[in-house]
Enzyme design. Structure first.
Site, PDB file in Angstrom:
ATOM      1  CG  MET A 178       8.315  23.945  -1.227  1.00  0.00           C
ATOM      2  SD  MET A 178       7.130  24.928  -2.160  1.00  0.00           S
ATOM      3  CE  MET A 178       6.232  25.776  -0.880  1.00  0.00           C
ATOM      4  NE  ARG A 196      -6.720   0.027  10.828  1.00  0.00           N
ATOM      5  CZ  ARG A 196      -5.495  -0.027  10.317  1.00  0.00           C
ATOM      6  NH1 ARG A 196      -4.704   1.028  10.365  1.00  0.00           N
ATOM      7  NH2 ARG A 196      -5.037  -1.126   9.768  1.00  0.00           N
ATOM      8  CE1 TYR A 205      12.220  32.216   2.526  1.00  0.00           C
ATOM      9  CE2 TYR A 205      12.135  29.824   2.523  1.00  0.00           C
ATOM     10  CZ  TYR A 205      12.019  31.023   1.850  1.00  0.00           C
ATOM     11  OH  TYR A 205      11.708  31.043   0.521  1.00  0.00           O
ATOM     12  CE  LYS A 251      -0.350  -0.347   5.048  1.00  0.00           C
ATOM     13  NZ  LYS A 251      -1.176  -0.907   6.133  1.00  0.00           N
TER      14      LYS A 251
HETATM   15  C1  LIG Z   1      -0.370  -1.857   6.833  1.00  0.00           C
HETATM   16  C2  LIG Z   1      -0.906  -3.164   7.292  1.00  0.00           C
HETATM   17  C3  LIG Z   1      -0.045  -4.274   7.488  1.00  0.00           C
HETATM   18  C4  LIG Z   1       1.465  -4.175   7.393  1.00  0.00           C
HETATM   19  O1  LIG Z   1       1.989  -3.659   8.604  1.00  0.00           O
HETATM   20  P1  LIG Z   1       3.562  -3.598   8.863  1.00  0.00           P
HETATM   21  O2  LIG Z   1       3.672  -3.209  10.288  1.00  0.00           O
HETATM   22  O3  LIG Z   1       4.119  -2.558   7.958  1.00  0.00           O
HETATM   23  O4  LIG Z   1       4.115  -4.955   8.578  1.00  0.00           O
HETATM   24  C5  LIG Z   1      -0.645  -5.485   7.778  1.00  0.00           C
HETATM   25  N1  LIG Z   1      -1.992  -5.605   7.906  1.00  0.00           N
HETATM   26  C6  LIG Z   1      -2.825  -4.560   7.764  1.00  0.00           C
HETATM   27  C7  LIG Z   1      -4.281  -4.749   7.934  1.00  0.00           C
HETATM   28  C8  LIG Z   1      -2.310  -3.309   7.466  1.00  0.00           C
HETATM   29  O5  LIG Z   1      -3.145  -2.262   7.343  1.00  0.00           O
END
Ligand SMILES: *Cc1c(COP(=O)(O)O)cnc(C)c1O
Length: 404
Positions: A333, A156, A285, A57
């Site tokens: 920046m 969550r 700055y 992701k």
């Molecule tokens: C992002 C995520 C992971 C990976 O987590 P890491 O700590 O980076 O290994 C695994 N499961 C879910 C549901 C996630 O959102």
């Protein structure tokens, strides 16, 4: 070395102007051999029956999802995890055929159509969502593998673990849905105190046992992120979902000795100007820095719009010619300044390492995270797309390749 040539397929003649080549100003280098190494290290902890899902992701935590996925699928990764539908589509468009789980929530008929069309696999968390999926798939005349998410303590996404049996039974009954896995996510796996993690594991176990008692044989089960994967094989179940570890960072100091991980990402930029400033001269700055003595400074072409957090101003160091030098004044920046008085012979055009290795030194995302009071995950995701990603150290012969 650089390809300045216009590609007639994408640019009309009026746009036939040179673009900045790779590694001209500032860039991210991704070490594919390190990625392969990390995958092999993690794979070595798993039983042959356990699948390794790489979580790619957020553009593979800033590393470039397509190139990362193409590399690691050749070294023992069998599943990919993404957060969103577009992230999954980008992998499919690149020709990646591995199963892809969408870890985030998806709801609407349009989303469901895209998921089915691109052969992605959704996470189901609520009865309402499951009903919309079943109806939409019915109208499309399609069936979809789905992953049921339980909330065992993260608070969550997921159905509360106490309601797991009822929810799984519903999904099981609904036409068009085939349960591919049941999973949950740990809130405290990186904590050296395992109490809460063990409680989540116990809840997961109990939910699965109750389900078995109703006659539903649970398919693939999974619970572990990177930290849990490094902590205990009893947390691995049928699949582990590893993000951070693939990229070569350790989720917690107490897990450092479990496997040898190599950070795959380096951030580099070039010196764009060097100059000598007189005592009492302010830098950047707000003049947060004043030279006490005559100083030699280097201007570097990278700034907070590239992902170098402004809060590191005057607190970070960088590496150049194998030396560690302090950054001075506010990070701006697009540029920042280094005090190179200890190596005054540095020239314009030389490469500065912001994150990575040079000589005997290494600066990691953990170092920045410690300075900022955050976590390495956030640092890795913070590098903007203005920085070209350059794949380095390919397992094959070609020395470099653009990946984003
Ligand atoms: C992002 C995520 C992971 C990976 O987590 P890491 O700590 O980076 O290994 C695994 N499961 C879910 C549901 C996630 O959102």
């Amino acid at each position: 070395m650089f390809n300045w040539e216009r590609n007639p397929a994408v640019a009309p003649p009026c746009c036939d102007l040179p673009r900045e080549p790779l590694r001209e100003r500032a860039w991210v280098e991704v070490d594919l051999t390190a990625l392969a190494h990390n995958v092999r290290q993690i794979r070595g902890l798993l039983s042959p029956q356990t699948d390794l899902m790489a979580v790619v992701k957020a553009d593979a935590y800033g590393h470039g999802a397509v190139t990362v996925a193409q590399t690691i699928l050749q070294h023992g990764v069998t599943w990919l995890g993404v957060a969103t539908i577009p992230e999954g589509i980008a992998l499919r468009e690149a020709g990646i055929r591995a199963p892809i789980l969408i870890l985030g929530a998806t709801h609407t008929p349009e989303q469901i159509q895209a998921i089915a069309g691109w052969e992605l696999q959704p996470t189901l968390c609520t009865p309402k969502q499951a009903l919309v999926f079943s109806e939409t798939l019915g109208a499309l005349g399609q069936t979809l593998g789905v992953h049921v998410k339980l909330d065992t303590g993260m608070s969550r996404l997921g159905t509360p673990w106490q309601a797991a049996t009822e929810f799984v039974q519903l999904v099981h009954r609904l036409p068009g849905l085939e349960i591919t896995s049941i999973y949950s996510h740990l809130a405290t796996a990186d904590n050296p105190d395992p109490t809460m993690m063990r409680q989540q594991q116990a809840r997961f176990q109990r939910a699965i046992a109750q389900l078995r008692a109703t006659g539903i044989t649970p398919p693939r089960l999974h619970l572990a992120n990177s930290a849990a994967t490094l902590t205990d094989p009893a947390l691995h179940y049928d699949l582990v979902r590893v993000g951070l570890g693939i990229y070569g960072l350790c989720p917690a100091p107490h897990l450092q000795s479990v496997v040898d991980l190599q950070p795959a990402l380096q951030v580099k930029a070039r010196v764009t100007q060097v100059k000598t400033i007189q005592p009492g001269t302010g830098v950047s700055y707000g003049h947060q820095f004043f030279a006490e003595e005559t100083a030699r400074i280097a201007v570097v072409g990278i700034g907070y719009a590239d992902g170098v957090p402004r809060n590191l101003s005057g607190r970070m160091t960088a590496l150049i010619r194998g030396e560690r030098v302090p950054q001075i004044g506010a990070v701006t920046m697009d540029q920042l300044m280094l005090d190179i008085s200890q190596i005054p012979e540095v020239q314009e055009g030389e490469v500065v390492t912001l994150l990575g290795r040079d000589g005997g030194y290494q600066i990691t995302a953990d170092d920045w995270a410690a300075l900022l009071g955050t976590i390495s995950w956030e640092i890795l995701c913070g590098f903007k797309h203005r920085l070209p990603r350059v794949a380095m150290n390919l397992p094959q012969e070609s020395p470099q390749q653009v990946i984003a």
